[in-house]
Design an enzyme around this catalytic site. Structure first.
Site, PDB file in Angstrom:
ATOM      1  N   ALA A 142       0.830  -1.204   0.000  1.00  0.00           N
ATOM      2  CA  ALA A 142       0.000   0.000   0.000  1.00  0.00           C
ATOM      3  C   ALA A 142       0.866   1.256   0.000  1.00  0.00           C
ATOM      4  CB  ALA A 142      -0.935  -0.002   1.205  1.00  0.00           C
ATOM      5  N   TYR A 143       1.858   1.269   0.866  1.00  0.00           N
ATOM      6  CA  TYR A 143       2.721   2.452   0.979  1.00  0.00           C
ATOM      7  C   TYR A 143       3.491   2.692  -0.317  1.00  0.00           C
ATOM      8  CZ  TYR A 143       5.889   5.810   3.157  1.00  0.00           C
ATOM      9  OH  TYR A 143       6.590   6.952   3.471  1.00  0.00           O
ATOM     10  N   SER A 144       4.087   1.639  -0.853  1.00  0.00           N
ATOM     11  CA  SER A 144       4.834   1.787  -2.095  1.00  0.00           C
ATOM     12  C   SER A 144       3.923   2.236  -3.234  1.00  0.00           C
ATOM     13  CB  SER A 144       5.524   0.472  -2.474  1.00  0.00           C
ATOM     14  OG  SER A 144       6.606   0.199  -1.610  1.00  0.00           O
TER      15      SER A 144
END
Length: 231
Positions: A142-144
């Site tokens: 999700a962060y990437s």
């Protein structure tokens, strides 16, 4: 002849902590006027609006509220961010989506609301991606995804507003902030990991904001010397 711009009035998302708080301090030290949008109030006497940046309408309204409080922005720095660590099948879909809502859509909502004001002042947007927006990492889907998207948004925005609004994408490595607090031990930096001081990263933001009109730093990659996530 010194053509450097005054820092001016800078709206900072996520300005109550971490990199955002360091940017607030740096803006004030450089003679500018910081104003904060965050889900909690910042320390000290800093103009602010409390808003959940996962809510597009709330983010848009927060910009309008700050315009009333302190006047229009000459710059916006989108430092707010969150994450949801772990294997993708173990992350609640609502948590995965919230990372996109805060990191990407919160950035877009605030920038979109500020653009008419920034165009009037020939101001600057500094978006905040990550080294994980250059190279994906295990247990950080999700962060990437959100940070890769911020780089794409920044590049497209720079093309769309060329000659009207400056756009800089900041790509920081890991920093010594509370961002890693509350994580499972598996997803925290090692005790001896080299992390950057957020004040040093914030100093590069001031460099971007002070570029003469017509000169822009398109992307800044900033990290501690021993940063393991890049290259």
């Amino acid at each position: 002849m010194n053509d450097a711009r005054e820092v001016g009035t800078v709206y900072v998302t996520g300005g109550a902590g971490g990199l955002g708080a360091a940017v607030v301090e740096a803006v004030a030290a450089a003679g500018g006027r910081p104003a904060v949008i965050d889900r909690v109030a910042p320390a000290g006497d800093v103009p602010h609006v409390v808003a959940d940046l996962s809510d597009w309408d709330a983010a848009t309204a927060a910009v309008a509220s700050l315009v009333e409080q302190v006047g229009p922005p000459t710059a916006v720095v989108t430092a707010a961010g969150t994450d949801a660590c772990g294997p993708i099948l173990e992350i609640d879909p609502a948590d995965w989506r919230r990372v996109i809502d805060v990191n990407l859509l919160g950035t877009v909502a605030v920038v979109r609301a500020a653009l008419p004001h920034l165009e009037e002042s020939r101001g600057t947007v500094v978006t905040v991606s990550s080294t994980l927006g250059l190279r994906g990492a295990d247990a950080a889907t999700a962060y990437s995804a959100s940070k890769f998207a911020i780089r794409g948004f920044s590049q497209a925005l720079a093309a769309e507003y060329a000659g009207r609004v400056g756009v800089t994408c900041l790509v920081p490595g890991g920093m010594r902030t509370a961002f890693f607090d509350g994580r499972d031990e598996r997803f925290r930096p090692a005790p001896d990991q080299d992390l950057n001081d957020p004040r040093h990263t914030a100093g590069t933001v001031i460099t971007a904001l002070r570029q003469p009109v017509g000169c822009e730093i398109r992307e800044m990659l900033v990290m501690a010397s021993g940063e393991p996530s890049w290259p």
